[in-house]
Design an enzyme around this catalytic site. Structure first.
Site, mmCIF file in Angstrom:
data_model
loop_
_atom_site.group_PDB
_atom_site.id
_atom_site.type_symbol
_atom_site.label_atom_id
_atom_site.label_comp_id
_atom_site.label_asym_id
_atom_site.label_seq_id
_atom_site.Cartn_x
_atom_site.Cartn_y
_atom_site.Cartn_z
ATOM 1 N N LYS A 70 77.595 29.881 70.451
ATOM 2 C CA LYS A 70 79.032 30.030 70.709
ATOM 3 C C LYS A 70 79.731 30.084 69.358
ATOM 4 C CE LYS A 70 82.881 28.005 73.328
ATOM 5 N NZ LYS A 70 83.255 27.197 74.498
ATOM 6 N N GLY A 79 85.368 35.240 75.193
ATOM 7 C CA GLY A 79 86.547 34.546 75.707
ATOM 8 C C GLY A 79 87.690 34.668 74.722
ATOM 9 N N ALA A 80 88.785 33.955 75.045
ATOM 10 C CA ALA A 80 89.969 34.020 74.190
ATOM 11 C C ALA A 80 89.667 33.419 72.823
ATOM 12 C CB ALA A 80 91.114 33.267 74.846
ATOM 13 N N GLU A 81 88.792 32.447 72.805
ATOM 14 C CA GLU A 81 88.604 31.678 71.582
ATOM 15 C C GLU A 81 87.250 31.858 70.932
ATOM 16 O OE1 GLU A 81 89.266 27.620 69.775
ATOM 17 O OE2 GLU A 81 88.897 27.414 71.910
ATOM 18 N N ALA A 82 86.257 32.181 71.759
ATOM 19 C CA ALA A 82 84.905 32.242 71.218
ATOM 20 C C ALA A 82 84.087 33.352 71.867
ATOM 21 C CB ALA A 82 84.209 30.902 71.447
ATOM 22 N N ILE A 84 80.088 34.370 72.993
ATOM 23 C CA ILE A 84 78.791 33.757 73.266
ATOM 24 C C ILE A 84 77.703 34.810 73.082
ATOM 25 C CG2 ILE A 84 77.392 32.544 74.994
ATOM 26 C CD1 ILE A 84 79.814 30.918 74.624
ATOM 27 N N LEU A 105 76.916 37.869 75.218
ATOM 28 C CA LEU A 105 76.843 37.468 76.625
ATOM 29 C C LEU A 105 78.244 37.419 77.235
ATOM 30 C CD1 LEU A 105 74.444 36.443 78.418
ATOM 31 C CD2 LEU A 105 75.266 34.140 77.968
ATOM 32 N N ASP A 109 89.185 21.536 81.202
ATOM 33 C CA ASP A 109 89.063 22.790 81.966
ATOM 34 C C ASP A 109 87.929 22.656 82.980
ATOM 35 O OD1 ASP A 109 89.708 25.362 82.685
ATOM 36 O OD2 ASP A 109 88.636 26.318 81.040
HETATM 37 N N1 LIG Z 1 74.788 26.929 77.537
HETATM 38 C C1 LIG Z 1 75.032 28.039 78.241
HETATM 39 N N2 LIG Z 1 74.073 28.557 79.035
HETATM 40 C C2 LIG Z 1 74.294 29.680 79.757
HETATM 41 N N3 LIG Z 1 75.443 30.369 79.737
HETATM 42 C C3 LIG Z 1 76.450 29.911 78.963
HETATM 43 C C4 LIG Z 1 76.292 28.719 78.179
HETATM 44 N N4 LIG Z 1 77.447 28.499 77.499
HETATM 45 C C5 LIG Z 1 78.275 29.495 77.863
HETATM 46 N N5 LIG Z 1 77.696 30.352 78.733
HETATM 47 C C6 LIG Z 1 78.277 31.576 79.330
HETATM 48 O O1 LIG Z 1 79.315 32.044 78.486
HETATM 49 C C7 LIG Z 1 80.569 31.999 79.185
HETATM 50 C C8 LIG Z 1 81.682 31.559 78.236
HETATM 51 O O2 LIG Z 1 81.375 30.307 77.667
HETATM 52 P P1 LIG Z 1 82.437 29.121 77.591
HETATM 53 O O3 LIG Z 1 81.835 28.019 76.787
HETATM 54 O O4 LIG Z 1 82.883 28.789 78.977
HETATM 55 O O5 LIG Z 1 83.608 29.737 76.723
HETATM 56 P P2 LIG Z 1 85.059 30.280 77.084
HETATM 57 O O6 LIG Z 1 85.307 30.108 78.558
HETATM 58 O O7 LIG Z 1 85.972 29.440 76.246
HETATM 59 O O8 LIG Z 1 85.021 31.705 76.681
HETATM 60 C C9 LIG Z 1 80.352 31.060 80.356
HETATM 61 O O9 LIG Z 1 81.198 31.390 81.421
HETATM 62 C C10 LIG Z 1 78.900 31.293 80.677
HETATM 63 O O10 LIG Z 1 78.741 32.434 81.489
HETATM 64 MG MG LIG Z 2 84.677 28.720 80.010
#
Ligand SMILES: Nc1ncnc2c1ncn2[C@@H]1O[C@H](COP(=O)(O)OP(=O)(O)O)[C@@H](O)[C@H]1O
Ligand SMILES: [Mg+2]
Length: 215
Positions: free
Chosen positions: A25, A7-10, A12, A4, A113
């Site tokens: 995640k 990101g820099a760290e993870a 999804i 989906l 954040d």
């Molecule tokens: N529980 C969730 N339900 C729906 N979308 C999610 C959920 N968690 C993350 N996402 C989607 O994944 C993206 C990245 O997740 P996030 O936890 O913000 O990680 P990071 O910003 O550190 O990469 C979010 O911007 C969102 O679009």
């Molecule tokens: Mg985020």
């Protein structure tokens, strides 16, 4: 599993748990880190994020329901809706966001954040995601930085709705407001006299000097 977002760290992934849509995640390995250290970092960050989601939920903050936690991954409810940053933000949503942040802070959870990139809007409701940078902290400095990140991410009038709502329900309004002004003055002083921000000394907690991340 379908990817989906990355990101820099993870990363999804989208999946299904008991017929329900879920996201996983996963903190993937970073090849450039020594393996033992890499695993330790991924493990502690995953555990910390899961714990904070749980604590936030207990504090009444709308967060995705946790389905499970493994060493380097968290499985949680897939929230419907759109990221606030991708929608036309309304004053009502900003007041809602302010109330949510005060709930977090009243439980001594600092998000790290708290911007429209980490709020998911659906109907009249908002949910908070991404507790990857969150910490348990009662420092006014850390709390003020949470506000400052939002201030930098939205327009002045929208921020006013957010902060009015936050300060009307925060338990440490005065102290956080004072610290916020201090940080902003520090920033301006630095700009005028030193050029680009350099790590400096601050009274109180040392975690946050210059707010930077968004995403
Ligand atoms: N529980 C969730 N339900 C729906 N979308 C999610 C959920 N968690 C993350 N996402 C989607 O994944 C993206 C990245 O997740 P996030 O936890 O913000 O990680 P990071 O910003 O550190 O990469 C979010 O911007 C969102 O679009
Ligand atoms: Mg985020």
């Amino acid at each position: 599993m379908r990817k989906l977002s990355r990101g820099a760290e993870a990363t999804i992934y989208l999946t299904k748990i008991f017929g329900k849509e879920a996201v996983v995640k996963i903190r993937e390995s970073k090849g450039y880190r020594v393996r033992v250290l890499d695993e330790r970092i991924r493990y502690y960050r995953t555990r910390s994020e899961a714990r904070t989601i749980f604590r936030a939920m207990a504090a009444g903050v709308p967060v995705p329901t946790l389905f499970g936690v493994a060493r380097f991954s968290i499985c949680m409810e897939k929230l419907e809706g759109v990221l606030l940053k991708d929608s036309r933000i309304t004053p009502r949503q900003m007041r809602y966001a302010g109330a949510i942040l005060s709930l977090l802070h009243n439980s001594n959870i600092v998000h790290g954040d708290f911007t429209p990139a980490n709020l998911i809007a659906k109907g009249g409701k908002l949910h908070v995601i991404d507790f990857g940078l969150s910490e348990s902290s009662n420092s006014y400095e850390d709390k003020a930085v949470d506000l400052l990140l939002m201030k930098r991410a939205v327009s002045g009038p929208l921020y006013k709705h957010f902060s009015d709502s936050y300060f009307s329900s925060s338990r440490s309004s005065k102290a956080v407001l004072a610290r916020l002004s201090e940080i902003e003055l520090r920033g301006r002083y630095r700009l005028r006299t030193l050029g680009p921000a350099t790590p400096g000394k601050s009274s109180g907690n040392q975690r946050s000097q210059t707010p930077q991340r968004q995403g």
